[in-house]
Motif scaffolding. Structure first.
Motif, PDB file in Angstrom:
ATOM      1  N   ALA A  45       7.296 -13.283  -0.951  1.00 31.63           N
ATOM      2  CA  ALA A  45       6.257 -13.628  -1.920  1.00 31.63           C
ATOM      3  C   ALA A  45       4.902 -13.279  -1.319  1.00 31.63           C
ATOM      4  CB  ALA A  45       6.308 -15.112  -2.275  1.00 31.63           C
ATOM      5  N   LEU A  46       4.173 -12.376  -1.966  1.00 33.78           N
ATOM      6  CA  LEU A  46       2.855 -11.946  -1.528  1.00 33.78           C
ATOM      7  C   LEU A  46       1.788 -12.512  -2.454  1.00 33.78           C
ATOM      8  CD1 LEU A  46       3.631  -8.207  -0.719  1.00 33.78           C
ATOM      9  CD2 LEU A  46       3.678 -10.158   0.816  1.00 33.78           C
ATOM     10  N   ALA A  47       0.584 -12.688  -1.904  1.00 33.62           N
ATOM     11  CA  ALA A  47      -0.472 -13.364  -2.651  1.00 33.62           C
ATOM     12  C   ALA A  47      -1.200 -12.462  -3.632  1.00 33.62           C
ATOM     13  CB  ALA A  47      -1.480 -13.983  -1.677  1.00 33.62           C
ATOM     14  N   PHE A  48      -1.262 -11.171  -3.340  1.00 38.47           N
ATOM     15  CA  PHE A  48      -2.081 -10.276  -4.141  1.00 38.47           C
ATOM     16  C   PHE A  48      -1.218  -9.250  -4.853  1.00 38.47           C
ATOM     17  CE2 PHE A  48      -4.941 -12.085  -1.105  1.00 38.47           C
ATOM     18  CZ  PHE A  48      -6.128 -12.255  -1.792  1.00 38.47           C
ATOM     19  N   PRO A  49      -1.256  -9.204  -6.174  1.00 34.10           N
ATOM     20  CA  PRO A  49      -0.508  -8.181  -6.899  1.00 34.10           C
ATOM     21  C   PRO A  49      -1.182  -6.827  -6.775  1.00 34.10           C
ATOM     22  CG  PRO A  49      -1.841  -9.445  -8.430  1.00 34.10           C
ATOM     23  CD  PRO A  49      -1.990 -10.106  -7.077  1.00 34.10           C
ATOM     24  N   PRO A  50      -0.449  -5.752  -6.999  1.00 32.51           N
ATOM     25  CA  PRO A  50      -1.077  -4.429  -6.965  1.00 32.51           C
ATOM     26  C   PRO A  50      -2.156  -4.314  -8.034  1.00 32.51           C
ATOM     27  CG  PRO A  50       1.154  -4.318  -7.875  1.00 32.51           C
ATOM     28  CD  PRO A  50       0.989  -5.682  -7.314  1.00 32.51           C
ATOM     29  N   ALA A  51      -3.326  -3.875  -7.610  1.00 28.76           N
ATOM     30  CA  ALA A  51      -4.465  -3.784  -8.532  1.00 28.76           C
ATOM     31  C   ALA A  51      -4.698  -2.359  -9.003  1.00 28.76           C
ATOM     32  CB  ALA A  51      -5.729  -4.301  -7.841  1.00 28.76           C
ATOM     33  N   GLU A  52      -4.088  -1.374  -8.320  1.00 30.08           N
ATOM     34  CA  GLU A  52      -4.377   0.033  -8.615  1.00 30.08           C
ATOM     35  C   GLU A  52      -3.098   0.861  -8.676  1.00 30.08           C
ATOM     36  OE1 GLU A  52      -6.475  -0.058  -5.099  1.00 30.08           O
ATOM     37  OE2 GLU A  52      -8.462  -0.302  -5.960  1.00 30.08           O
ATOM     38  N   ASN A  53      -2.038   0.251  -9.228  1.00 31.88           N
ATOM     39  CA  ASN A  53      -0.759   0.946  -9.386  1.00 31.88           C
ATOM     40  C   ASN A  53      -0.260   1.506  -8.055  1.00 31.88           C
ATOM     41  OD1 ASN A  53       1.436   1.756 -10.946  1.00 31.88           O
ATOM     42  ND2 ASN A  53       0.565   3.782 -11.332  1.00 31.88           N
ATOM     43  N   PHE A  54      -0.433   0.718  -6.996  1.00 31.79           N
ATOM     44  CA  PHE A  54       0.007   1.065  -5.645  1.00 31.79           C
ATOM     45  C   PHE A  54      -0.686   2.326  -5.111  1.00 31.79           C
ATOM     46  CE2 PHE A  54       3.630  -1.650  -6.847  1.00 31.79           C
ATOM     47  CZ  PHE A  54       3.638  -2.497  -5.754  1.00 31.79           C
ATOM     48  N   SER A  55      -1.930   2.524  -5.487  1.00 30.99           N
ATOM     49  CA  SER A  55      -2.691   3.608  -4.886  1.00 30.99           C
ATOM     50  C   SER A  55      -2.841   3.336  -3.397  1.00 30.99           C
ATOM     51  CB  SER A  55      -4.086   3.709  -5.516  1.00 30.99           C
ATOM     52  OG  SER A  55      -4.933   4.535  -4.732  1.00 30.99           O
ATOM     53  N   PRO A  56      -2.711   4.365  -2.551  1.00 34.20           N
ATOM     54  CA  PRO A  56      -2.827   4.136  -1.109  1.00 34.20           C
ATOM     55  C   PRO A  56      -4.263   4.071  -0.616  1.00 34.20           C
ATOM     56  CG  PRO A  56      -2.379   6.442  -1.528  1.00 34.20           C
ATOM     57  CD  PRO A  56      -2.334   5.755  -2.881  1.00 34.20           C
ATOM     58  N   TYR A  57      -5.256   4.154  -1.493  1.00 35.28           N
ATOM     59  CA  TYR A  57      -6.632   4.269  -1.043  1.00 35.28           C
ATOM     60  C   TYR A  57      -7.449   2.980  -1.137  1.00 35.28           C
ATOM     61  CZ  TYR A  57      -5.552   9.235  -1.370  1.00 35.28           C
ATOM     62  OH  TYR A  57      -4.980  10.458  -1.213  1.00 35.28           O
ATOM     63  N   GLY A  58      -7.035   2.040  -1.945  1.00 34.48           N
ATOM     64  CA  GLY A  58      -7.797   0.811  -2.112  1.00 34.48           C
ATOM     65  C   GLY A  58      -7.083  -0.384  -1.525  1.00 34.48           C
ATOM     66  N   SER A  59      -7.210  -1.522  -2.209  1.00 39.26           N
ATOM     67  CA  SER A  59      -6.609  -2.756  -1.696  1.00 39.26           C
ATOM     68  C   SER A  59      -5.088  -2.700  -1.671  1.00 39.26           C
ATOM     69  CB  SER A  59      -7.073  -3.947  -2.552  1.00 39.26           C
ATOM     70  OG  SER A  59      -6.723  -3.756  -3.918  1.00 39.26           O
ATOM     71  N   ASP A  60      -4.482  -1.880  -2.528  1.00 39.07           N
ATOM     72  CA  ASP A  60      -3.024  -1.791  -2.536  1.00 39.07           C
ATOM     73  C   ASP A  60      -2.476  -1.138  -1.277  1.00 39.07           C
ATOM     74  OD1 ASP A  60      -3.300  -2.865  -5.007  1.00 39.07           O
ATOM     75  OD2 ASP A  60      -2.439  -1.191  -6.126  1.00 39.07           O
ATOM     76  N   ALA A  61      -3.320  -0.412  -0.553  1.00 39.37           N
ATOM     77  CA  ALA A  61      -2.860   0.228   0.670  1.00 39.37           C
ATOM     78  C   ALA A  61      -2.287  -0.789   1.652  1.00 39.37           C
ATOM     79  CB  ALA A  61      -4.001   1.008   1.318  1.00 39.37           C
ATOM     80  N   THR A  62      -2.906  -1.961   1.703  1.00 44.11           N
ATOM     81  CA  THR A  62      -2.429  -2.987   2.626  1.00 44.11           C
ATOM     82  C   THR A  62      -1.101  -3.564   2.163  1.00 44.11           C
ATOM     83  OG1 THR A  62      -4.735  -3.519   3.087  1.00 44.11           O
ATOM     84  CG2 THR A  62      -3.094  -5.075   3.862  1.00 44.11           C
ATOM     85  N   LEU A  63      -0.890  -3.673   0.851  1.00 43.80           N
ATOM     86  CA  LEU A  63       0.409  -4.122   0.347  1.00 43.80           C
ATOM     87  C   LEU A  63       1.505  -3.173   0.836  1.00 43.80           C
ATOM     88  CD1 LEU A  63      -0.329  -5.054  -3.390  1.00 43.80           C
ATOM     89  CD2 LEU A  63      -0.001  -6.608  -1.463  1.00 43.80           C
ATOM     90  N   LEU A  64       1.237  -1.886   0.747  1.00 40.20           N
ATOM     91  CA  LEU A  64       2.235  -0.901   1.155  1.00 40.20           C
ATOM     92  C   LEU A  64       2.533  -0.980   2.652  1.00 40.20           C
ATOM     93  CD1 LEU A  64       0.890   2.082  -0.959  1.00 40.20           C
ATOM     94  CD2 LEU A  64       3.022   0.834  -1.358  1.00 40.20           C
TER      95      LEU A  64
END
Length: 500
Positions: A45-64
């Motif tokens: 369970a992660l706290a932040f949902p993907p905000a940019e369709n799993f783009s590797p350049y913004g905040s989703d990069a850390t999710l990946l």
């Protein structure tokens, strides 16, 4: 001789610890990532949902990167220095070029990791809009330089380039990832131990083990990730056995965890109050000074964070052990204005459950100082863009200052300079820009740290940011789970050795 001496000076930066006493530590009870068993799937369970369709350049990069999908040329080691990842080694050529020797590896689509593929991935990153925070103020080019080598050249000398290339937003993907109109798809095109195979409406993702991972076959057969913004719900999912790992357990929920499931970690995350210096009441430095004087950070550390935080001292907190010794007092701050009913809007997000409570406490403290405060709370992906556009007078956010590059100077350039890509305070101050620019050109490790703290003092002088607390974080991990990566930079969580 001058160039040789310069090269030795610059390379010395990479060997020196930028972070002391606080490091990524894998559970020693886990076996190596080369086990042969099929393994069970991990439920996370992660706290932040993907905000940019799993783009590797913004905040989703850390999710990946947390989920073990993506990797860069380098990573940060236990001391915060650059260490090998997709690059086995590197050397500097002259003042502006670095040559990276690649390891043998494959992308998840079966294609080979080649110098051409790496150069193309880095080139795409330089063209991304908005630019990755790791490239704030930096212009680079990349080109193949041999059978296994890539040359990266910067317009200006960049002593921190190997650190910069460890950023999750500079992950290397295969040619198939890059689509028309700048879209990037990391599914099946990365190099990490887990492959993104499915997404579900922004609140779920499925990942399968990548059996040809260069670092050895992962212990877990896959990951079932859920994105649960509500901290209580995230904790309950762990307590009821729905998930094996719950990141960022709210401090108010820690006591409800079963014995042995709370993993506390000191981080380089600072919660700050960012004041809009471009428009509205806080464009006046005297009004900003009044807001800063009204804030009592001890209340936040003790009551809101229940002792899982330290009082805000600056942009950089105690997890960076050298910061306190090198900190400088801000000089030339404006005198606080008398405030009589000045109306402001204070915004924050609820993915980190303490932040709305912080905002409520700040509302009361600012009210006592004469402000009229309206609080607005949204989910992070729905509010951050408005904050960067200057639609609020003040914004409360939690920022891991070492997340993007591992270099303290780079985060100052990104967050507080005129051209910074994550400048929530919209600050544009010539003295700040000069101090950051001087720090960026400083190669000697001790001098670079000192220059960073001198730049911090210039930033604090403006009262554009009010450091509130330096956080410690608690992850919830079931006792049957081993090998979770406890990372103060919050870049990693699941690795090849993570299993249950």
């Amino acid at each position: 001789m001058r160039f040789a001496r310069r090269r030795r000076l610059l390379s010395g930066l990479l060997l020196a610890p930028l972070l002391s006493g606080c490091f990524a530590a894998e559970d020693k009870s886990s076996p190596s990532g080369s086990g042969s068993g099929p393994g069970e799937r991990l439920r996370v369970a992660l706290a932040f949902p993907p905000a940019e369709n799993f783009s590797p350049y913004g905040s989703d990069a850390t999710l990946l990167s947390r989920l073990g999908v993506t990797e860069g040329l380098t990573r940060l080691d236990a001391n915060g220095a650059a260490s090998p990842a997709l690059a086995e080694s590197w050397r500097q050529e002259g003042e502006r070029a670095w040559v990276f020797t690649l390891r043998e590896a494959r992308f998840q689509d079966g294609t080979e990791l080649t110098p051409a593929a790496v150069a193309a991935a880095l080139t795409h990153a330089t063209r991304a809009d908005p630019a990755p925070a790791a490239l704030s103020g930096v212009q680079l080019t990349a080109e193949p330089a041999g059978k296994r080598q890539v040359r990266v050249t910067t317009t200006d000398p960049d002593p921190a380039l190997p650190l910069r290339l460890s950023s999750p937003s500079l992950a290397v993907l295969s040619a198939k990832a890059y689509r028309e109109k700048g879209t990037v798809d990391p599914a099946g095109t990365a190099t990490g131990p887990f492959e993104l195979t499915s997404t579900g409406g922004g609140n779920r993702a499925g990942l399968d083990r990548f059996d040809d991972y260069w670092g050895g076959r992962a212990q877990a057969s896959g990951i079932d990730a859920r994105f649960i913004a509500d901290g209580t719900a995230r904790t309950n999912a762990l307590r009821t056995g729905e998930v094996d790992i719950a990141e960022a357990v709210p401090v108010a929920q820690v006591s409800s965890l079963d014995k042995g499931t709370a993993r506390e970690l000191a981080t380089t995350r600072t919660t700050s109050l960012q004041l809009n210096t471009r428009s509205g009441p806080f464009a006046d430095p005297k009004v900003r000074a009044a807001a800063r004087a009204a804030v009592d950070t001890s209340v936040l550390a003790k009551d809101v964070y229940e002792g899982y935080a330290d009082r805000g001292q600056g942009v950089f907190g105690p997890a960076l052990s050298w910061a306190a010794d090198k900190r400088e007092e801000p000089k030339g701050r404006a005198r606080a204005a008398r405030v009589h009913g000045t109306a402001i809007t204070l915004a924050t997000y609820d993915n980190r459950p303490e932040l709305p409570e912080v905002a409520q406490v700040l509302q009361q403290q600012l009210k006592k100082a004469g402000f009229t405060v309206k609080v607005e709370v949204r989910e992070s992906s729905r509010i951050e863009g408005d904050a960067l556009a200057g639609k609020f007078d003040a914004f409360v956010g939690a920022r891991n200052t070492m997340l993007d590059t591992g270099d303290p100077v780079s985060v100052l350039a990104s967050d507080f300079t005129c051209d910074g890509s994550y400048n929530l305070a919209l600050l544009c101050d010539k003295r700040v820009d000069r101090a950051v620019a001087e720090a960026e050109t400083t190669a000697d490790p001790a001098r670079r740290q000192g220059a960073a703290m001198a730049a911090e003092a210039e930033i604090l002088r403006t009262d554009a940011t009010v450091p509130l607390v330096h956080q410690r974080i608690v992850h919830g991990v079931r006792t049957s789970v081993h090998g979770v990566l406890l990372d103060p930079y919050e870049r990693t969580l699941i690795g090849p050795g993570t299993r249950r």
